[in-house]
Write a protein that holds these residues in place. Structure first.
Motif, short mmCIF file in Angstrom:
data_model
loop_
_atom_site.label_atom_id
_atom_site.label_comp_id
_atom_site.label_asym_id
_atom_site.label_seq_id
_atom_site.Cartn_x
_atom_site.Cartn_y
_atom_site.Cartn_z
N UNK A 31 71.37 33.67 -19.04
CA UNK A 31 70.75 33.00 -17.88
C UNK A 31 71.37 31.64 -17.58
N UNK A 32 71.80 30.91 -18.65
CA UNK A 32 72.18 29.51 -18.45
C UNK A 32 73.67 29.22 -18.66
N UNK A 33 74.43 30.22 -19.11
CA UNK A 33 75.87 30.01 -19.29
C UNK A 33 76.21 29.38 -20.63
N UNK A 34 77.24 28.51 -20.64
CA UNK A 34 77.70 27.89 -21.88
C UNK A 34 76.91 26.61 -22.17
N UNK A 35 76.57 26.42 -23.45
CA UNK A 35 75.84 25.23 -23.85
C UNK A 35 75.90 25.06 -25.35
N UNK A 36 74.94 24.34 -25.91
CA UNK A 36 74.92 24.08 -27.36
C UNK A 36 73.53 24.34 -27.92
N UNK A 37 73.52 24.91 -29.11
CA UNK A 37 72.27 25.04 -29.86
C UNK A 37 72.19 23.78 -30.72
N UNK A 38 71.14 23.01 -30.56
CA UNK A 38 71.03 21.74 -31.28
C UNK A 38 69.86 21.76 -32.24
N UNK A 39 70.07 21.14 -33.40
CA UNK A 39 69.00 21.04 -34.41
C UNK A 39 68.47 19.62 -34.45
N UNK A 40 67.14 19.48 -34.49
CA UNK A 40 66.49 18.17 -34.48
C UNK A 40 65.50 18.07 -35.63
N UNK A 41 65.05 16.84 -35.90
CA UNK A 41 64.07 16.64 -36.98
C UNK A 41 62.64 16.80 -36.50
N UNK A 42 62.45 16.88 -35.19
CA UNK A 42 61.10 17.03 -34.64
C UNK A 42 61.16 17.00 -33.13
N UNK A 43 60.00 17.18 -32.48
CA UNK A 43 60.00 17.26 -31.01
C UNK A 43 60.29 15.91 -30.35
N UNK A 44 59.88 14.79 -30.98
CA UNK A 44 60.20 13.47 -30.39
C UNK A 44 61.71 13.22 -30.47
N UNK A 45 62.30 13.61 -31.60
CA UNK A 45 63.74 13.48 -31.78
C UNK A 45 64.48 14.26 -30.68
N UNK A 46 64.01 15.47 -30.39
CA UNK A 46 64.58 16.30 -29.34
C UNK A 46 64.51 15.58 -27.98
N UNK A 47 63.33 15.04 -27.69
CA UNK A 47 63.08 14.34 -26.42
C UNK A 47 64.03 13.13 -26.28
N UNK A 48 64.15 12.35 -27.37
CA UNK A 48 64.97 11.13 -27.35
C UNK A 48 66.45 11.49 -27.16
N UNK A 49 66.93 12.52 -27.88
CA UNK A 49 68.34 12.92 -27.78
C UNK A 49 68.65 13.36 -26.35
N UNK A 50 67.78 14.16 -25.75
CA UNK A 50 68.00 14.62 -24.37
C UNK A 50 68.07 13.43 -23.42
#
Length: 595
Positions: free
Chosen positions: A332-351
């Motif tokens: 559906x979305x094409x090429x990208x990256x699977x990313x690993x985070x320490x938690x949902x806030x970490x995910x939000x901050x990285x984005x």
């Protein structure tokens, strides 16, 4: 050089770490009143907007006491949120002591407990400070009692108000008197720990180090022991808000090194720098490799931005070593990256950092955790829901669990217990810290706390409960793969792994939400949710229709029927070959699955 003190500030979120750091900088004259602003060490816009510390910051303060003795105080300000515990653990390795800040209005909170344990495990000297004593709601006696009972810290706390500048001189005196001086081993071969790094467009990678043995200076030929990379030192110095160049950094000091490092893969946080001609026999053991616990897909909105996203992730990895990523492709979305985070806030901050600092426009898939699935007698690790094996092949599913610590007032005990049970939690213990505060421990699936749990916890306790968790051994779970099909095609970005009991409600939520977001097309679009090859929920987006009977103002009914049949056939063909446009908001809907 026995006058160097290396220490950090640890606390729960919003207990006043950054404000205390501001006052210490002001008191020691490191920064003038004219240059002073709130949260001076929080350099990122994101940190200032949210009022949280994301990155640990090192700064040098020069201080002369009343008797005329001069000291170098190296302060490291650390984050308070559970997702950034790795930043805290790295800072602790570069210090001999820690200032533990406790809010007099809130007392001991979950992250206060966790950070105190980290400091004790690192054998640091702890100086407790009860902050915010100037507020009318402060309860110093209760905070003191909680510190003694909950944290087992025997040292007498310093009463302070970082905002009003009360108790700052006592804190400085206590740091000098109680924190052990850094050991001076200047005659030993160079051994310096890299505890942070960042990328500069003009000077390459700049590494932040703590020198344990020997000295490092300009012109020295050095080796990074983990990567075996060799570089000549171009500049050394220390941080005094801005970077200040100096001749050399000696044993016990904290500073930065510029060596024209262009290949960012040569840098590993926790690595040891030594001299090529006289290498050390005591390399730092490095940091414990941290495993990401939450995974999500990051995709550029435009496929032409893929290379920009790759470069941005490489640069961000330098300043955030807990981020893990690898390429992946989505139908559906094409090429990208699977990313690993320490938690949902970490995910939000990285984005948000990727979008702000590198000007990218990103789509993110629903966060998920790593499962261990047993098929045909073998265990496989699954970090992407779309790669989950078929139900018929699965023998066992093991999901990651955490031990959650919740500290809350007794009035909200019932609401907290109900919330944890709803999220499949198993109670381990309940301890009363005093007559008003209770400490709960639960074993919970990590998948249940990565989306929305913290928000629900705060609203259920009117903001009074605090939450922290640590990872334990995985446990067996009764889980299923829920797939969403749009126009009879499975969309991998919408696939989620849910508990069997919640599959039906999640399916109805997702199909209903997608129906409201996906625009109408010229043909009918069915949205179906599938579990174990059975359709468990369906919504239909009706087609936009043209009134083909408008020109028929009379005549036989067969004429009208013929036109309607022709239209029906056209719609059927259109549905067969038509492509459904899915807007970006639809992918956000999966992030907001409400319980």
């Amino acid at each position: 050089m026995s006058n160097i003190r290396n220490f950090c500030i640890i606390a729960h979120i919003d207990h006043g770490k950054s404000t205390l750091a501001d006052r210490l900088l002001e008191y020691t004259g490191t920064i003038s009143r004219r240059e002073m602003k709130e949260q001076i060490l929080d350099g990122m816009d994101l940190e200032r907007e949210r009022g949280i510390t994301i990155k640990a910051k090192a700064v040098r303060m020069n201080y002369t006491d009343k008797s005329g003795d001069q000291y170098i105080l190296n302060l490291i300000d650390t984050p308070g949120h559970v997702d950034f515990t790795y930043e805290v653990s790295r800072a602790l390795a570069a210090c001999e002591g820690a200032i533990l800040v406790i809010d007099a209005t809130q007392g001991v909170q979950a992250q206060t407990l966790a950070n105190t344990m980290l400091a004790k495990n690192a054998n640091l000297k702890i100086i407790p400070v009860i902050n915010k004593i100037d507020l009318p709601t402060s309860d110093v006696d209760s905070a003191y009692e909680q510190m003694k009972e909950g944290l087992n810290v025997d040292a007498e706390p310093i009463l302070a108000s970082a905002k009003e500048g009360i108790g700052i001189s006592e804190i400085i005196d206590s740091v000098i008197a109680n924190i052990p001086a850094a050991k001076v081993l200047n005659t030993e071969p160079l051994s310096a720990l890299i505890f942070d790094s960042f990328y500069d467009s003009y000077r390459g990678v700049i590494v932040i180090i703590r020198v344990f043995d020997g000295k490092i200076k300009k012109g020295m030929k050095t080796k990074f022991m983990a990567s075996n990379a060799q570089y000549e030192v171009l500049e050394v110095g220390y941080m005094k808000i801005k970077m200040v160049e100096c001749d050399e950094l000696t044993s016990g000091e904290v500073g930065y090194v510029v060596a024209g490092i262009k290949d960012i893969h040569d840098i590993k946080i926790g690595d040891t720098i030594t001299e090529i001609s006289c290498p050390t026999n005591h390399p730092h053991e490095g940091y414990k490799e941290i495993n990401p616990f939450v995974f999500a897909g990051l995709y550029p909105n435009s496929t032409s931005d893929y290379d920009d996203l790759k470069i941005a992730l490489e640069k961000l990895k330098l300043s955030d070593s807990s981020l893990v990523y690898f390429p992946e492709t989505s139908v559906a979305l094409g090429f990208g990256f699977r990313c690993g985070f320490l938690g949902s806030l970490h995910l939000e901050i990285v984005k948000e950092r990727l979008e702000r600092e590198f000007g990218l426009n990103l789509l993110i898939t629903a966060p998920n955790v790593v499962y261990k699935v047993k098929t045909k007698g073998k265990f496989v690790t699954v970090d992407n829901p779309s790669k989950f094996p078929n139900n018929a092949d699965i023998e066992e599913i093991w999901e990651p669990y955490v031990e959650a610590t919740i500290i809350c007032p007794i009035d909200y005990l019932g609401a907290m217990m109900e919330l944890c049970q709803k999220r499949r939690g198993k109670q381990v213990s309940m301890k009363y810290i005093n007559t008003k505060i209770v400490l709960l421990k639960y074993y919970m699936p990590l998948a249940e706390i990565i989306v929305g749990f913290y928000d629900v916890l705060k609203s259920a306790s009117k903001g009074y409960a605090s939450f922290d968790y640590e990872h334990i051994d995985p446990q067996e779970g009764d889980l299923v793969k829920l797939e969403i099909m749009i126009n009879s095609e499975a969309v991998d970005a919408f696939t989620v792994i849910v508990h069997k009991d919640k599959a039906q409600s999640t399916a109805h939520y997702l199909t209903g939400k997608l129906k409201s977001i996906i625009p109408r097309h010229m043909f009918e679009v069915p949205i179906q949710a599938k579990v174990n090859n059975k359709i468990v929920a369906r919504e239909t987006i009706s087609a936009m229709r043209k009134d083909v009977l408008a020109k028929c103002y009379g005549g036989d009914i067969t004429r009208k029927r013929k036109l309607l049949e022709k239209q029906k056939e056209g719609k059927r063909k259109m549905r067969q070959f038509g492509k459904v446009e899915i807007p970006a908001e639809a992918f956000v809907a999966v992030l907001q699955i409400d319980e």
